[in-house]
Design an enzyme around this catalytic site. Sequence first.
Site, PDB file in Angstrom:
ATOM      1  N   GLU A  53     -13.301  -5.486  -0.903  1.00 46.96           N
ATOM      2  CA  GLU A  53     -12.226  -5.178  -1.837  1.00 46.96           C
ATOM      3  C   GLU A  53     -12.064  -6.406  -2.741  1.00 46.96           C
ATOM      4  O   GLU A  53     -11.756  -7.366  -2.170  1.00 46.96           O
ATOM      5  CB  GLU A  53     -10.927  -4.937  -1.228  1.00 46.96           C
ATOM      6  CG  GLU A  53      -9.716  -4.648  -2.130  1.00 46.96           C
ATOM      7  CD  GLU A  53      -8.412  -4.549  -1.353  1.00 46.96           C
ATOM      8  OE1 GLU A  53      -8.400  -3.998  -0.001  1.00 46.96           O
ATOM      9  OE2 GLU A  53      -7.404  -4.794  -2.000  1.00 46.96           O
ATOM     10  N   ARG A  57      -6.746  -9.973  -9.019  1.00 49.67           N
ATOM     11  CA  ARG A  57      -5.560 -11.100  -8.941  1.00 49.67           C
ATOM     12  C   ARG A  57      -6.165 -12.190  -9.940  1.00 49.67           C
ATOM     13  O   ARG A  57      -5.339 -13.234  -9.890  1.00 49.67           O
ATOM     14  CB  ARG A  57      -5.538 -11.377  -7.601  1.00 49.67           C
ATOM     15  CG  ARG A  57      -4.949 -10.259  -6.855  1.00 49.67           C
ATOM     16  CD  ARG A  57      -4.363 -10.543  -5.413  1.00 49.67           C
ATOM     17  NE  ARG A  57      -4.453  -9.408  -4.436  1.00 49.67           N
ATOM     18  CZ  ARG A  57      -3.922  -9.427  -3.481  1.00 49.67           C
ATOM     19  NH1 ARG A  57      -3.860 -10.464  -2.646  1.00 49.67           N
ATOM     20  NH2 ARG A  57      -3.751  -8.198  -2.681  1.00 49.67           N
ATOM     21  N   LYS A 141      -3.329   3.041   2.242  1.00 49.89           N
ATOM     22  CA  LYS A 141      -3.104   1.712   2.760  1.00 49.89           C
ATOM     23  C   LYS A 141      -1.766   1.585   3.096  1.00 49.89           C
ATOM     24  O   LYS A 141      -0.653   1.874   2.562  1.00 49.89           O
ATOM     25  CB  LYS A 141      -3.412   0.849   1.655  1.00 49.89           C
ATOM     26  CG  LYS A 141      -3.301  -0.522   1.728  1.00 49.89           C
ATOM     27  CD  LYS A 141      -4.114  -1.375   0.447  1.00 49.89           C
ATOM     28  CE  LYS A 141      -3.573  -2.790   0.379  1.00 49.89           C
ATOM     29  NZ  LYS A 141      -4.399  -3.674   0.007  1.00 49.89           N
TER      30      LYS A 141
END
Length: 226
Positions: A53, A57, A141
Amino acid sequence: MPQDVASLSDTRDEKLAELLHFGPIIPVITIDRLEDGVPLARALIAGGLRLLEITLRTPAAIDAAAAIIAEVPEAIVGIGTVLTPDDLERAQTLGARFALSPGATPALLEAATRSVIPFIPGIATPSELMEALAYGFKTVKFFPAAASGGIPALKALAGPFPQARFCPTGGIDEKNAKDWLALPNVIAVGGSWICPSSEISAGAWDQITNRTRQTISSLSQNSGPR
Ligand code: 3PG
């Protein structure tokens, strides 16, 4: 919800199940320097993990993910920290295999039902889970997992939501990963502990490979049948 969403979500769930079979650990990766992406992906793959993943960011995230997709064919690249429909579109255009979000706004869920990329929305409460399920997303998630009630919370959610499958992240580490994975409704776990930013910035690829290998080996030694 449009009429065709049910059949789309079945396909998406099948695709996701196939992808998550390559887990059960998804490293949550933050790349500060573009040049770290490829060696990091290789280090994780050498240790036995193919699902990655890459979080949106940092400014380097998209280019690093593109480089991994181009140069590391064994990597199964997902894009994380997808916050908006535009982020989802970027993940799909890039050729990512799946996308994840820490949450699930109606705009994002709506966009994801119309998109072909398998998407894992984030939930932390029963109502958020109900919203994701209403849009056809059965694999979610659970974030932030430890802070949102931890393992007891997921055990409690299994009662009213037997159809839901969870990928908890947020506070998972080598000490508790196997406890999370022992839950029947947990399909994979994610976390940044596998590749800490200090090791990425130091280029400590062997250390990351060794931790990955040890973690996988401890899971297979200590986990019961899933
Ligand atoms: C995520 O986006 O899944 C989390 O930031 C990962 O949490 P962790 O750093 O506690 O593993």
